[in-house]
Design a protein around this motif. Sequence first.
Motif, PDB file in Angstrom:
ATOM      1  N   THR A   5       0.808  -1.218   0.000  1.00 58.47           N
ATOM      2  CA  THR A   5       0.000   0.000   0.000  1.00 58.47           C
ATOM      3  C   THR A   5       0.841   1.267   0.000  1.00 58.47           C
ATOM      4  O   THR A   5       0.289   2.358  -0.038  1.00 58.47           O
ATOM      5  CB  THR A   5      -0.940   0.022   1.219  1.00 58.47           C
ATOM      6  N   THR A   6       2.158   1.158   0.053  1.00 53.87           N
ATOM      7  CA  THR A   6       3.006   2.339   0.098  1.00 53.87           C
ATOM      8  C   THR A   6       2.734   3.234  -1.107  1.00 53.87           C
ATOM      9  O   THR A   6       2.869   2.812  -2.242  1.00 53.87           O
ATOM     10  CB  THR A   6       4.495   1.939   0.130  1.00 53.87           C
ATOM     11  N   THR A   7       2.348   4.462  -0.816  1.00 53.34           N
ATOM     12  CA  THR A   7       2.185   5.519  -1.813  1.00 53.34           C
ATOM     13  C   THR A   7       1.307   5.147  -3.007  1.00 53.34           C
ATOM     14  O   THR A   7       1.595   5.548  -4.126  1.00 53.34           O
ATOM     15  CB  THR A   7       3.554   6.033  -2.309  1.00 53.34           C
ATOM     16  N   LEU A   8       0.255   4.409  -2.795  1.00 53.11           N
ATOM     17  CA  LEU A   8      -0.668   4.106  -3.889  1.00 53.11           C
ATOM     18  C   LEU A   8      -1.702   5.214  -4.001  1.00 53.11           C
ATOM     19  O   LEU A   8      -2.231   5.680  -2.997  1.00 53.11           O
ATOM     20  CB  LEU A   8      -1.396   2.782  -3.658  1.00 53.11           C
ATOM     21  N   THR A   9      -2.007   5.595  -5.234  1.00 54.16           N
ATOM     22  CA  THR A   9      -3.057   6.556  -5.523  1.00 54.16           C
ATOM     23  C   THR A   9      -4.073   5.877  -6.435  1.00 54.16           C
ATOM     24  O   THR A   9      -3.698   5.311  -7.459  1.00 54.16           O
ATOM     25  CB  THR A   9      -2.480   7.800  -6.238  1.00 54.16           C
ATOM     26  N   PHE A  10      -5.335   5.911  -6.032  1.00 54.19           N
ATOM     27  CA  PHE A  10      -6.428   5.347  -6.830  1.00 54.19           C
ATOM     28  C   PHE A  10      -7.171   6.511  -7.476  1.00 54.19           C
ATOM     29  O   PHE A  10      -7.552   7.454  -6.790  1.00 54.19           O
ATOM     30  CB  PHE A  10      -7.393   4.553  -5.942  1.00 54.19           C
ATOM     31  N   ARG A  11      -7.376   6.430  -8.785  1.00 51.55           N
ATOM     32  CA  ARG A  11      -8.101   7.489  -9.483  1.00 51.55           C
ATOM     33  C   ARG A  11      -8.780   6.904 -10.716  1.00 51.55           C
ATOM     34  O   ARG A  11      -8.426   5.818 -11.185  1.00 51.55           O
ATOM     35  CB  ARG A  11      -7.168   8.627  -9.884  1.00 51.55           C
ATOM     36  N   ASP A  12      -9.753   7.643 -11.245  1.00 54.94           N
ATOM     37  CA  ASP A  12     -10.382   7.239 -12.496  1.00 54.94           C
ATOM     38  C   ASP A  12      -9.422   7.526 -13.641  1.00 54.94           C
ATOM     39  O   ASP A  12      -8.809   8.605 -13.701  1.00 54.94           O
ATOM     40  CB  ASP A  12     -11.691   7.995 -12.716  1.00 54.94           C
ATOM     41  N   ALA A  13      -9.290   6.569 -14.536  1.00 55.60           N
ATOM     42  CA  ALA A  13      -8.441   6.758 -15.714  1.00 55.60           C
ATOM     43  C   ALA A  13      -9.073   7.790 -16.635  1.00 55.60           C
ATOM     44  O   ALA A  13     -10.292   7.984 -16.638  1.00 55.60           O
ATOM     45  CB  ALA A  13      -8.270   5.430 -16.446  1.00 55.60           C
ATOM     46  N   THR A  14      -8.226   8.439 -17.429  1.00 53.08           N
ATOM     47  CA  THR A  14      -8.691   9.426 -18.404  1.00 53.08           C
ATOM     48  C   THR A  14      -8.212   9.022 -19.794  1.00 53.08           C
ATOM     49  O   THR A  14      -7.388   8.103 -19.944  1.00 53.08           O
ATOM     50  CB  THR A  14      -8.135  10.826 -18.088  1.00 53.08           C
ATOM     51  N   ASP A  15      -8.702   9.733 -20.789  1.00 54.58           N
ATOM     52  CA  ASP A  15      -8.282   9.475 -22.169  1.00 54.58           C
ATOM     53  C   ASP A  15      -6.759   9.519 -22.306  1.00 54.58           C
ATOM     54  O   ASP A  15      -6.185   8.774 -23.103  1.00 54.58           O
ATOM     55  CB  ASP A  15      -8.892  10.519 -23.115  1.00 54.58           C
ATOM     56  N   ASP A  63     -21.700   3.827 -17.297  1.00 54.94           N
ATOM     57  CA  ASP A  63     -21.929   2.837 -16.233  1.00 54.94           C
ATOM     58  C   ASP A  63     -20.650   2.138 -15.793  1.00 54.94           C
ATOM     59  O   ASP A  63     -20.698   1.151 -15.065  1.00 54.94           O
ATOM     60  CB  ASP A  63     -22.926   1.772 -16.706  1.00 54.94           C
ATOM     61  N   SER A  64     -19.515   2.635 -16.250  1.00 53.81           N
ATOM     62  CA  SER A  64     -18.259   1.941 -16.006  1.00 53.81           C
ATOM     63  C   SER A  64     -17.190   2.922 -15.547  1.00 53.81           C
ATOM     64  O   SER A  64     -17.248   4.109 -15.868  1.00 53.81           O
ATOM     65  CB  SER A  64     -17.822   1.260 -17.310  1.00 53.81           C
ATOM     66  N   ARG A  65     -16.241   2.408 -14.793  1.00 58.16           N
ATOM     67  CA  ARG A  65     -15.063   3.176 -14.384  1.00 58.16           C
ATOM     68  C   ARG A  65     -13.843   2.311 -14.656  1.00 58.16           C
ATOM     69  O   ARG A  65     -13.887   1.102 -14.457  1.00 58.16           O
ATOM     70  CB  ARG A  65     -15.078   3.447 -12.880  1.00 58.16           C
ATOM     71  N   LEU A  66     -12.775   2.928 -15.071  1.00 59.13           N
ATOM     72  CA  LEU A  66     -11.499   2.227 -15.162  1.00 59.13           C
ATOM     73  C   LEU A  66     -10.611   2.874 -14.115  1.00 59.13           C
ATOM     74  O   LEU A  66     -10.227   4.034 -14.241  1.00 59.13           O
ATOM     75  CB  LEU A  66     -10.893   2.329 -16.559  1.00 59.13           C
ATOM     76  N   MET A  67     -10.361   2.135 -13.053  1.00 59.49           N
ATOM     77  CA  MET A  67      -9.581   2.652 -11.941  1.00 59.49           C
ATOM     78  C   MET A  67      -8.099   2.451 -12.239  1.00 59.49           C
ATOM     79  O   MET A  67      -7.660   1.328 -12.477  1.00 59.49           O
ATOM     80  CB  MET A  67      -9.981   1.927 -10.648  1.00 59.49           C
ATOM     81  N   ALA A  68      -7.361   3.555 -12.250  1.00 58.14           N
ATOM     82  CA  ALA A  68      -5.906   3.507 -12.424  1.00 58.14           C
ATOM     83  C   ALA A  68      -5.274   3.582 -11.042  1.00 58.14           C
ATOM     84  O   ALA A  68      -5.713   4.354 -10.186  1.00 58.14           O
ATOM     85  CB  ALA A  68      -5.437   4.670 -13.285  1.00 58.14           C
ATOM     86  N   VAL A  69      -4.250   2.760 -10.824  1.00 60.89           N
ATOM     87  CA  VAL A  69      -3.547   2.737  -9.553  1.00 60.89           C
ATOM     88  C   VAL A  69      -2.118   3.182  -9.823  1.00 60.89           C
ATOM     89  O   VAL A  69      -1.410   2.563 -10.619  1.00 60.89           O
ATOM     90  CB  VAL A  69      -3.573   1.326  -8.927  1.00 60.89           C
ATOM     91  N   GLU A  70      -1.735   4.252  -9.160  1.00 64.45           N
ATOM     92  CA  GLU A  70      -0.408   4.822  -9.388  1.00 64.45           C
ATOM     93  C   GLU A  70       0.488   4.656  -8.173  1.00 64.45           C
ATOM     94  O   GLU A  70       0.021   4.679  -7.035  1.00 64.45           O
ATOM     95  CB  GLU A  70      -0.506   6.324  -9.686  1.00 64.45           C
ATOM     96  N   ARG A  71       1.756   4.511  -8.460  1.00 64.61           N
ATOM     97  CA  ARG A  71       2.800   4.551  -7.437  1.00 64.61           C
ATOM     98  C   ARG A  71       3.909   5.419  -8.018  1.00 64.61           C
ATOM     99  O   ARG A  71       4.368   5.170  -9.124  1.00 64.61           O
ATOM    100  CB  ARG A  71       3.330   3.152  -7.124  1.00 64.61           C
ATOM    101  N   GLU A  72       4.284   6.441  -7.287  1.00 63.53           N
ATOM    102  CA  GLU A  72       5.338   7.368  -7.711  1.00 63.53           C
ATOM    103  C   GLU A  72       5.056   7.939  -9.104  1.00 63.53           C
ATOM    104  O   GLU A  72       5.955   8.043  -9.944  1.00 63.53           O
ATOM    105  CB  GLU A  72       6.706   6.695  -7.648  1.00 63.53           C
TER     106      GLU A  72
END
Length: 184
Positions: A5-15, A63-72
């Motif tokens: 879990t160190t420094t993870l960022t969860f966000r919706d993906a974009t184009d 009706d959908s999300r694509l969750m992007a998970v970032e580290r650094e």
Amino acid sequence: METATTTLTFRDATDADVDELVALIESAYRGDDSRAGWTTEADILQGQRTDPEGVLEVIESPDSRLMAVEREGRIVACCQLEHQGENAYFGMFAVSPLLQGAGLGKVIIAEAERQARATWGVREMQMTVISVRDDLIAWYERRGYRRTGRMTPFPYGDERFGVPQRDDLQFELLVKELGPSSTP
């Protein structure tokens, strides 16, 4: 020592993320690069796993999300969440092969379940997995998913989903009860 879990960022993906996401998904499942992780499908499917159009379709679907998970600042994982009434569909799950086996997948699927409950109030998460992927199915079972025995055919002849290397591929529906939502 870094944890999953160190420094993870969860966000919706974009184009703007499409090319990076396609590369991540391909690296997790297809070709020699995927062999660095344990989720490879290289022995059962060749060709592509997804394409820019397929990823963009998920990002843009209401009706959908694509969750992007970032580290650094780099996308290291992703997953699709699709609202389907009282259920959510979990798909397009990929973790960078070099980071697999360190607990990152467990953290991401738990967050996906939490977000599906909080956002849509769903009671069940569903997914389909290629039925011959015993190790992967066992991993999902350890996360609380159960096999249903409900199969759908693999789309043989549609190379958007890959080029099968065997003739017994099909998708099995896996489900997990999420319980009531904690949102008002």
